[in-house]
Design a protein around this motif. Sequence first.
Motif, mmCIF file in Angstrom:
data_model
loop_
_atom_site.group_PDB
_atom_site.id
_atom_site.type_symbol
_atom_site.label_atom_id
_atom_site.label_comp_id
_atom_site.label_asym_id
_atom_site.label_seq_id
_atom_site.Cartn_x
_atom_site.Cartn_y
_atom_site.Cartn_z
ATOM 1 N N SER A 299 61.174 53.732 22.022
ATOM 2 C CA SER A 299 61.009 53.588 23.464
ATOM 3 C C SER A 299 61.826 52.410 23.969
ATOM 4 C CB SER A 299 59.532 53.371 23.804
ATOM 5 O OG SER A 299 58.765 54.497 23.464
ATOM 6 N N HIS A 300 62.265 52.517 25.201
ATOM 7 C CA HIS A 300 63.008 51.445 25.869
ATOM 8 C C HIS A 300 64.354 51.176 25.205
ATOM 9 C CE1 HIS A 300 59.340 50.949 28.045
ATOM 10 N NE2 HIS A 300 58.677 50.470 26.999
ATOM 11 N N GLU B 259 67.373 54.624 28.238
ATOM 12 C CA GLU B 259 66.165 54.589 29.066
ATOM 13 C C GLU B 259 66.159 53.346 29.950
ATOM 14 O OE1 GLU B 259 61.278 54.709 28.563
ATOM 15 O OE2 GLU B 259 62.580 54.745 26.788
ATOM 16 N N ARG B 260 66.658 52.256 29.443
ATOM 17 C CA ARG B 260 66.679 51.008 30.199
ATOM 18 C C ARG B 260 67.599 51.083 31.417
ATOM 19 N NH1 ARG B 260 62.517 47.489 29.537
ATOM 20 N NH2 ARG B 260 62.388 46.585 27.455
ATOM 21 N N LYS C 174 64.417 59.275 29.865
ATOM 22 C CA LYS C 174 64.239 59.283 28.413
ATOM 23 C C LYS C 174 64.653 60.629 27.858
ATOM 24 C CE LYS C 174 60.859 58.218 24.790
ATOM 25 N NZ LYS C 174 61.724 57.219 24.136
ATOM 26 N N ASN D 269 64.127 42.227 33.045
ATOM 27 C CA ASN D 269 62.730 42.563 32.755
ATOM 28 C C ASN D 269 61.928 42.694 34.044
ATOM 29 O OD1 ASN D 269 62.600 42.729 29.884
ATOM 30 N ND2 ASN D 269 62.885 40.525 29.800
ATOM 31 N N TRP E 121 62.571 46.141 35.513
ATOM 32 C CA TRP E 121 61.878 47.204 34.782
ATOM 33 C C TRP E 121 60.379 47.181 35.080
ATOM 34 C CZ3 TRP E 121 64.970 45.105 30.139
ATOM 35 C CH2 TRP E 121 66.253 45.642 30.142
ATOM 36 N N ASN F 229 58.164 50.164 36.898
ATOM 37 C CA ASN F 229 56.939 50.697 36.301
ATOM 38 C C ASN F 229 55.749 50.550 37.237
ATOM 39 O OD1 ASN F 229 58.229 51.458 33.922
ATOM 40 N ND2 ASN F 229 57.908 49.473 32.952
#
Length: 644
Positions: free
Chosen positions: A281-282, A286-287, A292, A529, A532, A536
Amino acid sequence: MKVLDKVFVKVYEAAILILLLSACSNLFGQRHQQKKHRDYDFSPIEKKIQTWVDSSYYDGASILVSKNDKVVYEKYFGNYNRDTQVFIASAGKWLAAATIASVVEKTNLSWDDKVNKWLPEFKDVKGQATLRQLFSHTSGFPDYQPKDSVTDNYQTLEESVKHIVNLPANAEPGSVFHYGGLAMQVAGRMAELATGKDFETIFLENIANPLEMKNTHFVPVDESGGHSPMLGGGAKSTLYDYAHFLEMISHDGNYKGKQILSVASVAEMQADQIGSAKVASHEYVERVRAEKHNGVYGFGEWREELEANGKAVLISSPSWAGAYPWIDKTTNTYGFFLTHVNVVKANLGGFSSFYNSPVLPIMVRDVYKNASLPLKVKTGFVEVGNAKLYYEELGKGEPLIFIHGHSFDHSEWDPQFFEFAKKYRVIRYDCKGYGYSDMPKEGLEFLHVEDLLKVMDYLKIKKAHLVGLSMGGFIATDFLALHQDRLLSVTMASGGVFPVPGPSEPWTKEQLLVRRAEIEKMEKAGTMNQKWEWLNALMRKGGSNLEQIRRAVWDMIYKWDQWQPLHVEPRLVLGNDVIPLLKKQKITVPVMVLTGEVDKNNRNKLLECVPAAKQVIVPNAGHVSNLENPEAFNRLVMEFLKNK
């Protein structure tokens, strides 16, 4: 003789007249041609890169964008010029993969050959890995040399490989995707054994020389000379050298009429080489793309975006140092951003070259999107004192202004702009600190609502309908409280009263210290960060259609300059100060509060301040209701405006 003179004069005058008419006709034709299409405007990209350079993350940089094999944008920053040669780190993986592909074409080396076929000293599980797996990060080899190992500054690949043989494998071949570069050294040695030549010679003969890449090399890797070529991160190149390579790849291996690599080889490089290997993941794709999928890598290149059939349409080879080459098949463009990060400055600012450079192809797409806007869409900038705000305008009728949410920009309103312009004079704009508008200045107080008033004055709008989402809704609320006489109606979607201190409560010294500490913490953690986490957070506030808009929301957040969380932000909205302002006056204009179905049980403070306000639920939607369910959103707003 006099008669002949008169005839000559008349002929001469006629010729001059014809030339003048022709010139005028050509001029009119050029103007007419110019009116058919908008010019490409790369200034937002230039502004973005210049900000990075001004922040000292890079000493310099250069960028080239080509569309349909024509360079449409080329720019140099700081101390860079056309001939600047730079170590491109992982951007060299793409070059190395092409070199290996050329050996596979010309020798008996196969992508499916196991390591121990060429290097029998690999007797453990690493020997079972294939060339295919070595170049797609699925070989199970360790990603890098252990920290306590000898420095990887060997003179040959043969010597380099000797220090890899006894390293323990991380996984079974083909089971896990681990991005690194050590396995590529082994692949390079296999190519050397297949050809009887050293890797640099293979690269020069098969790739660099045919592509006129005169200043691109894998060795020497530094000024001391020598050292084995680091296939995964040791190449150096120039802007146009690498552009030649991208031109070849974008033409399925053909460069100026000569086939450098076969069509099959290029297709194999771009194909999914991950298979059933587990992707954590990540991971990178995806970042940077907020999507994904498992087929993230080919040979030496990331498969950033895929079509429904799994074919890669955006491919790249990003580097930790910032160099970023890409090919975007959706716009028939390729580009190369050449730079090398100042590690100390970047770390201090929490800046990641690896994750920031990939915003560039998305911004290039915006260039072409904006150039394709119908000419009847008016675009421009409004001076609001110490800054300029970008706006777009379309349609006739009563003015209707859309105000975007935090971290978004005017493109948030794509599902509404053209639809409402059928009946209204529609304006959408970028608030200060967002999109194409200028950034605020720390310590310089202002209110978004006053900027909006200046936009209306500039566009000679006496009264308007306002529609704002989230932050845009807070701005609309402020406008209702301060300038009700300039409103026809107002719609707040997922936004009413922002429960924060307003201008009446300036920052205290203690609050400033806390805020500075928060910024420092954010920078230490890495500023990406925060983006992201914000994405989310938005994704947790939506309905069942939310995943369909994840990419659109992310692209806006990705392009966002992030000024607000990284500065002591002035009081840009009235916040709690708006409550007494609303309560002490009689609100006579129609007010609608649009609430996504997910939030229907949350009480909106605005409804308490404006009892006459009408709350309407947007079905199957959450916080970003205008994107999650645009059909319902548009219908509800249309009905409200019609029946106001």
